[in-house]
Design a protein around this motif. Structure first.
Motif, short mmCIF file in Angstrom:
data_model
loop_
_atom_site.label_atom_id
_atom_site.label_comp_id
_atom_site.label_asym_id
_atom_site.label_seq_id
_atom_site.Cartn_x
_atom_site.Cartn_y
_atom_site.Cartn_z
N GLY A 164 0.62 -1.44 -0.31
CA GLY A 164 0.58 0.15 0.04
C GLY A 164 0.66 1.67 -0.43
N ASP A 165 2.21 0.59 0.37
CA ASP A 165 3.18 2.75 0.33
C ASP A 165 2.91 2.71 -0.93
N LEU A 166 2.75 4.07 -1.35
CA LEU A 166 3.76 4.38 -2.45
C LEU A 166 5.01 4.33 -3.21
N ALA A 167 5.23 3.68 -3.94
CA ALA A 167 6.84 4.10 -3.98
C ALA A 167 7.11 4.71 -5.44
N VAL A 168 6.16 5.67 -6.46
CA VAL A 168 6.62 6.18 -6.81
C VAL A 168 5.21 7.11 -7.64
N VAL A 169 5.69 8.61 -7.79
CA VAL A 169 5.02 9.56 -8.15
C VAL A 169 5.71 10.58 -9.15
N VAL A 170 4.59 10.59 -10.24
CA VAL A 170 5.42 11.64 -11.69
C VAL A 170 4.38 12.68 -11.87
N ALA A 171 4.38 13.51 -12.38
CA ALA A 171 3.32 14.23 -12.92
C ALA A 171 3.81 15.30 -14.22
N VAL A 172 2.90 15.45 -15.34
CA VAL A 172 3.16 16.17 -15.99
C VAL A 172 2.06 17.51 -16.18
N SER A 173 2.27 18.65 -16.12
CA SER A 173 1.24 19.80 -16.88
C SER A 173 1.51 20.09 -18.32
N CYS A 174 0.81 19.84 -18.76
CA CYS A 174 0.45 20.15 -20.25
C CYS A 174 -0.29 21.76 -21.05
#
Length: 152
Positions: free
Chosen positions: A103-113
């Motif tokens: 349940g832990d977060l391993a990776v978070v990525v985000a992009v705005s365009c």
């Protein structure tokens, strides 16, 4: 910076790569989402990778991530490449290392365009390239006592 009106390519425009880190501490979706806020972006895509309780039909009992000392620099390099290949207003990527629980977060990525299609495409490229190219390794221990390294 959230709420900026500058655009990549303009004189004095901020670096669209806003946050790139590898950490031993818990990750925050809110932090990553805030890092890619931009008034000129009409679409933001976010991907969250979590630790699941199984892999390949086997129950996972423990999991840990480790990385090469160059991993964060490699993440920045590929983030800059994604920002150059798409009309990215802002981009962020954070990966966790150390021992994690289901349940832990391993990776978070985000992009705005400017538009959603671009944001989806850039975010997918970012996470796919990160998983393929950045020297981060996952060690899984299974309920049956076996273990496996992934990404090595």
């Amino acid at each position: 910076m959230a709420g900026t009106h500058d655009h990549p390519g303009e004189a004095g425009a901020p670096d669209p790569v806003r946050l790139v880190e590898i950490r031993e501490t818990p990750l925050s979706v809110d932090e990553v989402f805030a890092a890619v806020g931009d008034d000129s972006a009409g679409g933001t895509a976010l991907f969250v990778g979590t630790v699941r309780d199984h892999d390949g039909g086997a129950d996972v009992s423990a999991l840990g991530y480790s990385c090469h000392p160059t991993a964060e620099a490699e993440m920045r390099r590929l983030a800059e490449r994604v920002a150059a290949d798409f009309p990215v207003r802002a981009l962020a990527a954070v990966h966790r290392v150390g021992d994690l629980s289901v349940g832990d977060l391993a990776v978070v990525v985000a992009v705005s365009c400017p538009h959603r299609q671009e944001a989806f495409a850039a975010c997918r490229r970012l996470i796919d390239d990160l998983k393929r190219e950045v020297p981060i390794w996952k060690h899984q221990e299974f309920a049956d006592g076996t273990a496996d390294w992934v990404g090595v």
